[in-house]
Every structure is written in structure tokens, then in C-alpha cells.
Design a protein around this motif. Structure first.
Motif, PDB file in Angstrom:
ATOM      1  N   GLY A  44      -0.564  10.632  23.275  1.00  9.95           N
ATOM      2  CA  GLY A  44      -1.586  10.116  22.377  1.00  9.95           C
ATOM      3  C   GLY A  44      -2.964  10.332  22.976  1.00  9.95           C
ATOM      4  O   GLY A  44      -3.172  10.071  24.162  1.00  9.95           O
ATOM      5  N   THR A  45      -3.895  10.818  22.166  1.00  9.81           N
ATOM      6  CA  THR A  45      -5.244  11.095  22.632  1.00  9.81           C
ATOM      7  C   THR A  45      -6.250  10.453  21.690  1.00  9.81           C
ATOM      8  O   THR A  45      -6.150  10.629  20.468  1.00  9.81           O
ATOM      9  CB  THR A  45      -5.503  12.614  22.666  1.00  9.81           C
ATOM     10  OG1 THR A  45      -4.494  13.234  23.471  1.00  9.81           O
ATOM     11  CG2 THR A  45      -6.863  12.940  23.237  1.00  9.81           C
ATOM     12  N   VAL A  57      -4.791  10.915  17.957  1.00 11.93           N
ATOM     13  CA  VAL A  57      -3.947  12.037  17.546  1.00 11.93           C
ATOM     14  C   VAL A  57      -2.706  12.028  18.428  1.00 11.93           C
ATOM     15  O   VAL A  57      -2.802  12.035  19.658  1.00 11.93           O
ATOM     16  CB  VAL A  57      -4.691  13.381  17.668  1.00 11.93           C
ATOM     17  CG1 VAL A  57      -3.755  14.536  17.323  1.00 11.93           C
ATOM     18  CG2 VAL A  57      -5.913  13.402  16.769  1.00 11.93           C
ATOM     19  N   LEU A  58      -1.539  12.003  17.791  1.00  8.78           N
ATOM     20  CA  LEU A  58      -0.265  12.050  18.499  1.00  8.78           C
ATOM     21  C   LEU A  58       0.206  13.495  18.571  1.00  8.78           C
ATOM     22  O   LEU A  58       0.158  14.219  17.572  1.00  8.78           O
ATOM     23  CB  LEU A  58       0.775  11.207  17.765  1.00  8.78           C
ATOM     24  CG  LEU A  58       0.442   9.719  17.664  1.00  8.78           C
ATOM     25  CD1 LEU A  58       1.457   9.018  16.772  1.00  8.78           C
ATOM     26  CD2 LEU A  58       0.409   9.096  19.042  1.00  8.78           C
ATOM     27  N   SER A  59       0.656  13.913  19.757  1.00  2.83           N
ATOM     28  CA  SER A  59       1.131  15.281  19.967  1.00  2.83           C
ATOM     29  C   SER A  59       2.526  15.242  20.567  1.00  2.83           C
ATOM     30  O   SER A  59       2.680  14.911  21.746  1.00  2.83           O
ATOM     31  CB  SER A  59       0.199  16.035  20.926  1.00  2.83           C
ATOM     32  OG  SER A  59      -1.100  16.082  20.425  1.00  2.83           O
ATOM     33  N   PRO A  60       3.554  15.556  19.761  1.00  4.92           N
ATOM     34  CA  PRO A  60       4.899  15.639  20.327  1.00  4.92           C
ATOM     35  C   PRO A  60       4.938  16.731  21.388  1.00  4.92           C
ATOM     36  O   PRO A  60       4.351  17.797  21.209  1.00  4.92           O
ATOM     37  CB  PRO A  60       5.771  16.010  19.129  1.00  4.92           C
ATOM     38  CG  PRO A  60       4.980  15.560  17.943  1.00  4.92           C
ATOM     39  CD  PRO A  60       3.546  15.780  18.327  1.00  4.92           C
ATOM     40  N   VAL A  97      -4.547   6.985  12.776  1.00  4.34           N
ATOM     41  CA  VAL A  97      -3.526   7.677  13.567  1.00  4.34           C
ATOM     42  C   VAL A  97      -3.036   8.893  12.791  1.00  4.34           C
ATOM     43  O   VAL A  97      -2.625   8.781  11.635  1.00  4.34           O
ATOM     44  CB  VAL A  97      -2.339   6.748  13.889  1.00  4.34           C
ATOM     45  CG1 VAL A  97      -1.346   7.449  14.812  1.00  4.34           C
ATOM     46  CG2 VAL A  97      -2.810   5.439  14.501  1.00  4.34           C
ATOM     47  N   THR A  98      -3.081  10.065  13.433  1.00  3.84           N
ATOM     48  CA  THR A  98      -2.586  11.298  12.837  1.00  3.84           C
ATOM     49  C   THR A  98      -1.700  12.015  13.850  1.00  3.84           C
ATOM     50  O   THR A  98      -1.629  11.613  15.011  1.00  3.84           O
ATOM     51  CB  THR A  98      -3.739  12.236  12.420  1.00  3.84           C
ATOM     52  OG1 THR A  98      -4.526  12.555  13.565  1.00  3.84           O
ATOM     53  CG2 THR A  98      -4.628  11.587  11.360  1.00  3.84           C
TER      54      THR A  98
END
Length: 103
Positions: A44-45, A57-60, A97-98
Motif C-alpha cells: 500500500g502506498t 493505491v494497493l499493488s498486489p 483506496v484504489t
């Protein structure tokens, strides 16, 4: 957090847990990301933090090549708690949150 302060409209529909939990001191929040499998994580950033909004922004992340040596990696979407630190307490700001599409 009250639903009126949370905007998760940018998340894909498979995100079943679309809530934000604020730490007691207000200086961090926890959201739930969806890992691509049971061996990978989610980063998460905070990409924007103003007086009005906090944008996360969530990055798997990809699983290590071949998976973890000590466990089997099931290919299922797995909810993962992600905590991000803030520069100032949440207060009345809206948390957006995206997810960053990585595929």
C-alpha cells in the motif's frame, strides 16, 4: 471509519472487504488488499495526502519464483491487511483506496 469518509469505488468488485481501520493515534490506517495467491503480498502506498483527502493505491505483488520454499502457494485471491503510515492524523479527511492494475 464512517462509510461517508471512505471511497473504495475504484477497487475491483472481487474486493469483498472494503473498509478502513484507523489506528488509535490516527497516524496510520489499515485496508485490505487482495493478493493474487497465498504466497504473495500486497503493498500500500499513500500517493496523495492533503487537508481533504488521503489517497492509497494497493499493488498486489508477485509471488517469489517457484513459491515459498516452506509452503504450498494456492492460486486463490487472498485478503491481506495492509497498513500505511500517514504524515498527519486522519481526522475528517476522506480516504480513497484504489488498486494499481499489474496484469
Amino acid at each position: 471509519m464512517p462509510k461517508g469518509q471512505v471511497d473504495t469505488g475504484g477497487l475491483p468488485p472481487y474486493y469483498e472487504k472494503q473498509e478502513v481501520v484507523v489506528a488509535p493515534d490516527g497516524m496510520s490506517v489499515t485496508v485490505w488488499g487482495m493478493a493474487r495467491d497465498s504466497c504473495s503480498g500486497v503493498q500500500g502506498t499513500v500517493t496523495e495526502e492533503t487537508d481533504q483527502v488521503i489517497r492509497i493505491v494497493l499493488s498486489p505483488m508477485a509471488a517469489p519464483q517457484g513459491g515459498s520454499p516452506d509452503k504450498v502457494c494456492a492460486q486463490v485471491l487472498t485478503p491481506v491487511p495492509v497498513t500505511v503510515q500517514l504524515k498527519a492524523p486522519v481526522g475528517n479527511r476522506t480516504v480513497i483506496v484504489t488498486e494499481k492494475q499489474t496484469y
